[in-house]
Design a protein around this motif. Structure first.
Motif, PDB file in Angstrom:
ATOM      1  N   ILE A 258      -0.227  86.865  69.812  1.00 29.84           N
ATOM      2  CA  ILE A 258      -1.258  86.118  69.090  1.00 29.84           C
ATOM      3  C   ILE A 258      -2.605  86.742  69.413  1.00 29.84           C
ATOM      4  CG2 ILE A 258      -1.550  84.375  70.895  1.00 29.84           C
ATOM      5  CD1 ILE A 258      -1.943  82.326  68.593  1.00 29.84           C
ATOM      6  N   LYS A 259      -3.417  86.860  68.376  1.00 30.12           N
ATOM      7  CA  LYS A 259      -4.781  87.373  68.520  1.00 30.12           C
ATOM      8  C   LYS A 259      -5.738  86.204  68.401  1.00 30.12           C
ATOM      9  CE  LYS A 259      -7.935  90.818  66.560  1.00 30.12           C
ATOM     10  NZ  LYS A 259      -8.044  91.868  65.513  1.00 30.12           N
ATOM     11  N   VAL A 260      -6.646  86.111  69.348  1.00 32.80           N
ATOM     12  CA  VAL A 260      -7.708  85.102  69.343  1.00 32.80           C
ATOM     13  C   VAL A 260      -9.006  85.877  69.135  1.00 32.80           C
ATOM     14  CG1 VAL A 260      -8.880  83.310  70.673  1.00 32.80           C
ATOM     15  CG2 VAL A 260      -6.403  83.632  70.927  1.00 32.80           C
ATOM     16  N   ARG A 261      -9.644  85.661  67.978  1.00 33.36           N
ATOM     17  CA  ARG A 261     -10.835  86.426  67.610  1.00 33.36           C
ATOM     18  C   ARG A 261     -11.992  85.475  67.322  1.00 33.36           C
ATOM     19  NH1 ARG A 261     -13.372  88.182  62.846  1.00 33.36           N
ATOM     20  NH2 ARG A 261     -11.844  87.077  61.570  1.00 33.36           N
ATOM     21  N   TRP A 262     -13.143  85.806  67.878  1.00 32.17           N
ATOM     22  CA  TRP A 262     -14.334  85.002  67.646  1.00 32.17           C
ATOM     23  C   TRP A 262     -14.975  85.408  66.327  1.00 32.17           C
ATOM     24  CZ3 TRP A 262     -12.108  84.954  72.151  1.00 32.17           C
ATOM     25  CH2 TRP A 262     -12.232  83.814  72.940  1.00 32.17           C
ATOM     26  N   ILE A 263     -15.258  84.405  65.501  1.00 27.59           N
ATOM     27  CA  ILE A 263     -15.980  84.586  64.240  1.00 27.59           C
ATOM     28  C   ILE A 263     -17.475  84.428  64.514  1.00 27.59           C
ATOM     29  CG2 ILE A 263     -16.307  83.645  61.919  1.00 27.59           C
ATOM     30  CD1 ILE A 263     -13.376  82.557  62.243  1.00 27.59           C
ATOM     31  N   SER A 264     -17.790  83.564  65.455  1.00 27.40           N
ATOM     32  CA  SER A 264     -19.158  83.314  65.920  1.00 27.40           C
ATOM     33  C   SER A 264     -19.015  82.806  67.355  1.00 27.40           C
ATOM     34  CB  SER A 264     -19.840  82.260  65.037  1.00 27.40           C
ATOM     35  OG  SER A 264     -19.377  80.963  65.360  1.00 27.40           O
ATOM     36  N   PRO A 265     -20.100  82.584  68.057  1.00 22.08           N
ATOM     37  CA  PRO A 265     -19.969  82.077  69.430  1.00 22.08           C
ATOM     38  C   PRO A 265     -19.249  80.726  69.543  1.00 22.08           C
ATOM     39  CG  PRO A 265     -22.145  83.003  69.123  1.00 22.08           C
ATOM     40  CD  PRO A 265     -21.491  82.957  67.753  1.00 22.08           C
ATOM     41  N   THR A 266     -19.149  79.977  68.444  1.00 19.40           N
ATOM     42  CA  THR A 266     -18.541  78.651  68.496  1.00 19.40           C
ATOM     43  C   THR A 266     -17.279  78.510  67.649  1.00 19.40           C
ATOM     44  OG1 THR A 266     -19.952  77.849  66.703  1.00 19.40           O
ATOM     45  CG2 THR A 266     -20.764  77.545  68.971  1.00 19.40           C
ATOM     46  N   GLU A 267     -16.899  79.576  66.932  1.00 16.37           N
ATOM     47  CA  GLU A 267     -15.747  79.513  66.031  1.00 16.37           C
ATOM     48  C   GLU A 267     -14.777  80.653  66.315  1.00 16.37           C
ATOM     49  OE1 GLU A 267     -17.110  78.222  61.781  1.00 16.37           O
ATOM     50  OE2 GLU A 267     -18.599  79.608  62.629  1.00 16.37           O
ATOM     51  N   ILE A 268     -13.482  80.307  66.337  1.00 12.87           N
ATOM     52  CA  ILE A 268     -12.476  81.333  66.559  1.00 12.87           C
ATOM     53  C   ILE A 268     -11.416  81.278  65.469  1.00 12.87           C
ATOM     54  CG2 ILE A 268     -12.815  81.485  69.060  1.00 12.87           C
ATOM     55  CD1 ILE A 268     -10.472  79.678  69.474  1.00 12.87           C
ATOM     56  N   GLU A 269     -10.757  82.401  65.310  1.00 15.34           N
ATOM     57  CA  GLU A 269      -9.633  82.513  64.381  1.00 15.34           C
ATOM     58  C   GLU A 269      -8.423  82.948  65.194  1.00 15.34           C
ATOM     59  OE1 GLU A 269      -9.335  84.496  60.172  1.00 15.34           O
ATOM     60  OE2 GLU A 269      -8.981  86.024  61.719  1.00 15.34           O
ATOM     61  N   ILE A 270      -7.292  82.311  64.947  1.00 12.50           N
ATOM     62  CA  ILE A 270      -6.050  82.665  65.622  1.00 12.50           C
ATOM     63  C   ILE A 270      -5.086  83.262  64.608  1.00 12.50           C
ATOM     64  CG2 ILE A 270      -6.274  81.091  67.574  1.00 12.50           C
ATOM     65  CD1 ILE A 270      -4.622  79.031  66.052  1.00 12.50           C
ATOM     66  N   GLU A 271      -4.323  84.251  65.071  1.00 13.38           N
ATOM     67  CA  GLU A 271      -3.416  84.956  64.161  1.00 13.38           C
ATOM     68  C   GLU A 271      -2.200  85.464  64.927  1.00 13.38           C
ATOM     69  OE1 GLU A 271      -3.578  88.775  61.109  1.00 13.38           O
ATOM     70  OE2 GLU A 271      -5.184  88.514  62.571  1.00 13.38           O
ATOM     71  N   ILE A 272      -1.025  85.211  64.350  1.00  5.25           N
ATOM     72  CA  ILE A 272       0.194  85.779  64.915  1.00  5.25           C
ATOM     73  C   ILE A 272       0.319  87.194  64.373  1.00  5.25           C
ATOM     74  CG2 ILE A 272       2.714  85.606  64.972  1.00  5.25           C
ATOM     75  CD1 ILE A 272       1.262  83.471  66.647  1.00  5.25           C
ATOM     76  N   LEU A 273       0.527  88.140  65.250  1.00  7.34           N
ATOM     77  CA  LEU A 273       0.625  89.554  64.855  1.00  7.34           C
ATOM     78  C   LEU A 273       2.063  89.964  64.616  1.00  7.34           C
ATOM     79  CD1 LEU A 273      -1.953  91.019  67.375  1.00  7.34           C
ATOM     80  CD2 LEU A 273      -2.332  90.324  65.015  1.00  7.34           C
TER      81      LEU A 273
END
Length: 134
Positions: free
Chosen positions: A119-134
């Motif tokens: 799983i990738k945990v990526r920040w969109i902004s300092p307060t928002e993240i996006e999670i994705e199964i690779l």
């Protein structure tokens, strides 16, 4: 604090996918459907991901509370950075659904996640993240 485009990738294990039943403690009854996303300590320190010890039990957006969505748009909600590796440590060791420990477990089930998936945990902004199964 994390900034846009910061990320980390972790491999999910059985304990992450079945948190409520595959536990190494008898501190509470088994609960089916719970799940969480681990936070490796190097990233907790680098991105300032705090638990309630670090925020003095206050919720602080961008430190222990994050708006979250999944890349597949099946999950949208708030994640809480929580837990600690040693008693009193201020850095979090996992993300869980804020107020709903089953929210990530439900998403894992919807997309048929299995032990060993990344799983990738990526920040969109300092307060928002996006999670994705690779």
């Amino acid at each position: 604090m994390a900034k846009a485009e910061d990320f980390y990738i972790v491999t999910l294990r059985k304990t992450h996918l079945e948190w409520g039943t595959h536990r190494y403690t008898g501190s509470r009854d088994q609960i089916y459907g719970e799940g969480y996303i681990p936070i490796p300590s190097i990233y907790a320190y680098r991105f300032g991901l705090l638990n309630s010890n670090g925020t003095k039990t206050r919720d602080i957006l961008g430190e222990n509370i994050f708006k979250c969505r999944s890349a597949d748009n099946l999950f949208q909600g708030t994640l809480r950075a929580q837990g600690c590796r040693t008693a009193g440590d201020k850095y979090a060791k996992q993300f869980s659904g804020d107020g709903d420990l089953k929210s990530l477990g439900t998403w894992f089930s919807q997309i048929d996640v299995v032990e060993g998936d990344n799983i990738k945990v990526r920040w969109i902004s300092p307060t928002e993240i996006e999670i994705e199964i690779l």
